[in-house]
Design an enzyme around this catalytic site. Structure first.
Site, mmCIF file in Angstrom:
data_model
loop_
_atom_site.group_PDB
_atom_site.id
_atom_site.type_symbol
_atom_site.label_atom_id
_atom_site.label_comp_id
_atom_site.label_asym_id
_atom_site.label_seq_id
_atom_site.Cartn_x
_atom_site.Cartn_y
_atom_site.Cartn_z
ATOM 1 N N PHE A 170 0.808 -1.143 0.045
ATOM 2 C CA PHE A 170 -0.124 0.064 -0.014
ATOM 3 C C PHE A 170 0.736 1.238 0.011
ATOM 4 C CE2 PHE A 170 1.071 -0.337 4.568
ATOM 5 C CZ PHE A 170 1.128 1.028 4.920
ATOM 6 N N LYS B 270 -1.471 -6.705 -9.611
ATOM 7 C CA LYS B 270 -2.458 -6.929 -8.352
ATOM 8 C C LYS B 270 -1.844 -5.611 -7.237
ATOM 9 C CE LYS B 270 -3.045 -8.499 -4.794
ATOM 10 N NZ LYS B 270 -3.476 -7.349 -3.555
ATOM 11 N N GLU C 114 -5.100 -3.972 -1.901
ATOM 12 C CA GLU C 114 -6.463 -3.868 -1.604
ATOM 13 C C GLU C 114 -6.860 -2.612 -0.676
ATOM 14 O OE1 GLU C 114 -4.718 -5.865 -0.249
ATOM 15 O OE2 GLU C 114 -5.091 -6.449 1.775
ATOM 16 N N SER D 79 5.332 -7.391 3.148
ATOM 17 C CA SER D 79 5.869 -7.561 4.364
ATOM 18 C C SER D 79 6.626 -8.792 4.445
ATOM 19 C CB SER D 79 4.912 -7.599 5.483
ATOM 20 O OG SER D 79 3.898 -8.583 5.321
ATOM 21 N N CYS E 30 9.756 1.609 3.409
ATOM 22 C CA CYS E 30 10.696 0.667 3.615
ATOM 23 C C CYS E 30 12.253 1.112 3.989
ATOM 24 C CB CYS E 30 10.806 -0.303 2.507
ATOM 25 S SG CYS E 30 11.244 0.016 1.141
ATOM 26 N N GLU F 33 10.097 -3.992 13.007
ATOM 27 C CA GLU F 33 9.670 -2.922 11.913
ATOM 28 C C GLU F 33 8.299 -2.177 12.598
ATOM 29 O OE1 GLU F 33 7.416 -3.759 8.068
ATOM 30 O OE2 GLU F 33 9.113 -2.600 7.191
HETATM 31 P P1 NAD Z 1 1.623 -6.730 3.023
HETATM 32 O O1 NAD Z 1 2.492 -7.997 2.855
HETATM 33 O O2 NAD Z 1 0.223 -6.865 3.915
HETATM 34 O O3 NAD Z 1 0.652 -6.709 1.587
HETATM 35 C C1 NAD Z 1 1.628 -6.747 0.169
HETATM 36 C C2 NAD Z 1 0.837 -7.332 -0.834
HETATM 37 O O4 NAD Z 1 0.453 -8.928 -0.434
HETATM 38 C C3 NAD Z 1 -0.551 -6.782 -1.006
HETATM 39 O O5 NAD Z 1 -0.858 -6.879 -2.338
HETATM 40 C C4 NAD Z 1 -1.559 -7.828 -0.149
HETATM 41 O O6 NAD Z 1 -2.849 -7.883 -0.941
HETATM 42 C C5 NAD Z 1 -0.871 -9.050 -0.395
HETATM 43 N N1 NAD Z 1 -1.186 -9.895 0.915
HETATM 44 C C6 NAD Z 1 -1.363 -9.486 2.084
HETATM 45 N N2 NAD Z 1 -1.321 -10.641 3.086
HETATM 46 C C7 NAD Z 1 -1.337 -11.711 2.081
HETATM 47 C C8 NAD Z 1 -1.446 -13.130 2.593
HETATM 48 N N3 NAD Z 1 -1.559 -13.617 3.679
HETATM 49 N N4 NAD Z 1 -1.186 -14.023 1.283
HETATM 50 C C9 NAD Z 1 -0.866 -13.447 0.356
HETATM 51 N N5 NAD Z 1 -0.990 -12.129 -0.091
HETATM 52 C C10 NAD Z 1 -1.279 -11.408 0.911
HETATM 53 O O7 NAD Z 1 2.320 -5.389 2.911
HETATM 54 P P2 NAD Z 1 1.889 -3.995 3.106
HETATM 55 O O8 NAD Z 1 1.334 -3.814 4.461
HETATM 56 O O9 NAD Z 1 0.780 -3.665 2.095
HETATM 57 O O10 NAD Z 1 3.197 -3.017 2.868
HETATM 58 C C11 NAD Z 1 3.886 -2.661 3.863
HETATM 59 C C12 NAD Z 1 5.232 -3.728 3.927
HETATM 60 O O11 NAD Z 1 5.827 -3.662 2.707
HETATM 61 C C13 NAD Z 1 6.159 -3.387 5.239
HETATM 62 O O12 NAD Z 1 6.646 -4.332 5.684
HETATM 63 C C14 NAD Z 1 7.430 -2.765 4.142
HETATM 64 O O13 NAD Z 1 8.676 -2.533 4.745
HETATM 65 C C15 NAD Z 1 7.336 -3.452 2.853
HETATM 66 N N6 NAD Z 1 8.011 -3.000 2.026
HETATM 67 C C16 NAD Z 1 9.063 -3.078 1.356
HETATM 68 C C17 NAD Z 1 9.621 -2.590 0.118
HETATM 69 C C18 NAD Z 1 10.836 -3.143 -0.264
HETATM 70 O O14 NAD Z 1 11.347 -2.611 -1.391
HETATM 71 N N7 NAD Z 1 11.466 -3.972 0.472
HETATM 72 C C19 NAD Z 1 9.034 -1.657 -0.366
HETATM 73 C C20 NAD Z 1 7.849 -1.130 0.218
HETATM 74 C C21 NAD Z 1 7.243 -1.676 1.118
#
Ligand code: NAD
Length: 478
Positions: free
Chosen positions: A145, A169, A172, A222, A277, A378
């Protein structure tokens, strides 16, 4: 809305995820969870499109990027406004999100040309050998997000220009800006099926992971989800690259020109409300400069104006959801309970003008030690933890004890310490007097340890080319 085969579609899945304007705490939309049949259809159509698309000369595929870039510049303020409305970050931060996306469009155009005309050699008299890079098929892009525009652009401009097709994708929680981007994709004239948009959350991701025709996945999110996507994706014979969570340490040496860099340091911790991040999370000082750094940092942090991202005076917007705000507030409590001293409490600086918003002001926990939650986990919010190191070596040990390795920065006027720091810190993105060590588009967006899964990193340069193409070596004798 989904975008499939050049048309916007409502989608057939259940309305499952509410989308909020986090500054007002009001629901503004709802996302349907894509059904398996919908994902499969989008992939099938993308695969059909790919068979024709890969035959389009690369010099023509690149031209779509130029059109897309021009359209993005024309609509940049509208895209940024939608991003602020659904995400909360300030309008200027949202504009920055789009500019980084555009830089990836440019980088994809430049990088894609590089696959031509390299490595062709006459290996013996009358025998030629050449390496040809070929597209692979359909890729999926799954994004988080916090940078709803930029992160999908780390991948799809490269993937499609190299002759693949994609299914994107988005999160959400922030689906609206990517929907707007798809209208630009349509206006840029991309053929049907080349770039598809599917909405949903966990189930939609599972449908992608289980679809045998998806050749590869570019994921950012994450660590637990990145690990899940990496393991399941690779066991289903897909290429996977997965950017993941972070805990970033910023070391301020006693010799640093503090006044000159303080706004840069503040930007690292509180920009994007800490939902970045690459955000600084732990500030490392020494006994001799601790008080000076803390006092200046606290002064600047407490001057930040928290509010709605579309208001001009706002420096810092809200967090993405109420639950996330409460989670970050728990870290503040935990920091105190585990022995830290709360010297700035962001729970007291919520804007009165927006009582329903998910706001939390800048917070500082001082005197943290190794093992404390605020030192190692984090937080993804506007909380700075201050750690005092006994020596430079102690500072490096503390930084390297993290399970994460996304980014780390040093502020110093000493070239020697800058060099020692860059050499010894196990993080992918290193800043020297730079608090947000974000690689520009033609460098890989690095990341180590539990901050990255896979081998080839997001963005341009060789990583993008390698991830989205396969190699074919042709030897011929005449
Ligand atoms: P998230 O892991 O909750 O969601 C990321 C994606 O995975 C979304 O599209 C979501 O719909 C999907 N998703 C969520 N739960 C899932 C599951 N159980 N099974 C399958 N798919 C699932 O992450 P977020 O809260 O949207 O973003 C924040 C996280 O992203 C933080 O931990 C941040 O550090 C990380 N991030 C990392 C980078 C990088 O380059 N390393 C860049 C930006 C954000």
């Amino acid at each position: 809305m989904n975008y499939v085969n050049g048309k916007f579609e409502e989608g057939e899945g259940n309305e499952k995820y509410e989308v909020f304007n986090p500054a007002f705490g009001e629901r503004i939309s709802v996302v349907r969870e894509a059904k398996r049949e919908e994902v499969d259809r989008a992939v099938d159509l993308a695969l059909d499109a790919q068979k024709k698309w890969m035959k389009v000369p690369i010099s023509d595929r690149i031209k779509y990027l130029f059109k897309l870039e021009n359209l993005m510049w024309d609509r940049i303020d509208q895209i940024a406004e939608v991003t602020t409305i659904e995400h909360g970050k300030t309008f200027e931060e949202s504009r920055g999100d789009v500019v980084r996306a555009i830089q990836n469009v440019e980088s994809a155009a430049a990088a894609s040309y590089q696959i031509m005309g390299r490595n062709n050699k006459q290996i013996a008299n009358g025998i030629d050998e050449e390496l040809v890079r070929v597209p692979i098929g359909v890729f999926a892009v799954i994004s988080p997000f916090n940078f709803p525009v930029m992160i999908p652009f780390w991948f799809f401009p490269y993937a499609v220009t190299l002759g693949n097709t994609v299914v994107v994708k988005p999160s959400e929680k922030t689906p609206m800006s990517m929907e707007m981007i798809m209208s630009l994709v349509r206006d840029a004239g991309y053929p049907e099926g080349v770039i598809q948009l599917i909405n949903g959350g966990r189930e939609a991701v599972d449908h992608i992971l289980e679809n045998k025709k998806v050749a590869g996945i570019s994921f950012v999110g994450s660590t637990p989800v990145a690990e899940y996507v990496y393991k399941k994706g690779t066991s289903n014979r897909k290429r996977v690259q997965g950017g993941a969570s972070a805990k970033n340490y910023v070391l301020v040496m006693p010799d640093a020109d503090l006044e000159g860099v303080i706004s840069n340091i503040i930007g690292s911790f509180y920009g994007n409300a800490g939902e970045r991040c690459l955000a600084g999370s732990v500030l490392v000082t020494f006994p001799e400069n601790h008080d000076r750094v803390l006092n200046l940092f606290r002064k600047h942090a407490s001057e930040l104006k928290v509010g709605y991202g579309m208001d001009k005076e706002t420096d810092m917007g809200p967090l993405i959801r109420r639950e996330h705000m409460e989670r970050v507030e728990k870290f503040i409590e935990l920091g105190q309970n585990e022995g830290g001293k709360l010297v700035l409490d962001g729970r007291n600086s919520k804007p009165k003008k927006y009582p329903g918003g998910f706001f939390l002001g800048p917070s500082i926990v001082d005197g943290v030690s190794e093992g404390m939650a605020v030192m190692k986990e984090e937080i993804f919010g506007p909380v700075a933890s201050f750690y005092t190191a006994d020596s430079f070596e102690d500072a490096i040990d503390a930084i390297n004890s993290s399970r994460y390795g996304n980014a780390s920065s040093i502020y110093t006027t000493s070239g020697l310490y800058a060099k020692k720091f860059s050499d010894s810190v196990n993080a992918g993105n290193i800043g020297v007097n730079v608090g947000v060590a974000a690689p520009v588009a033609f460098y890989p967006f690095a990341g180590m340890k539990d901050s990255f899964f896979g081998d080839l990193h997001p963005q341009g340069g060789d990583d993008g080319i390698m991830f989205f193409t396969d190699r074919k070596v042709i030897i011929s004798k005449w």
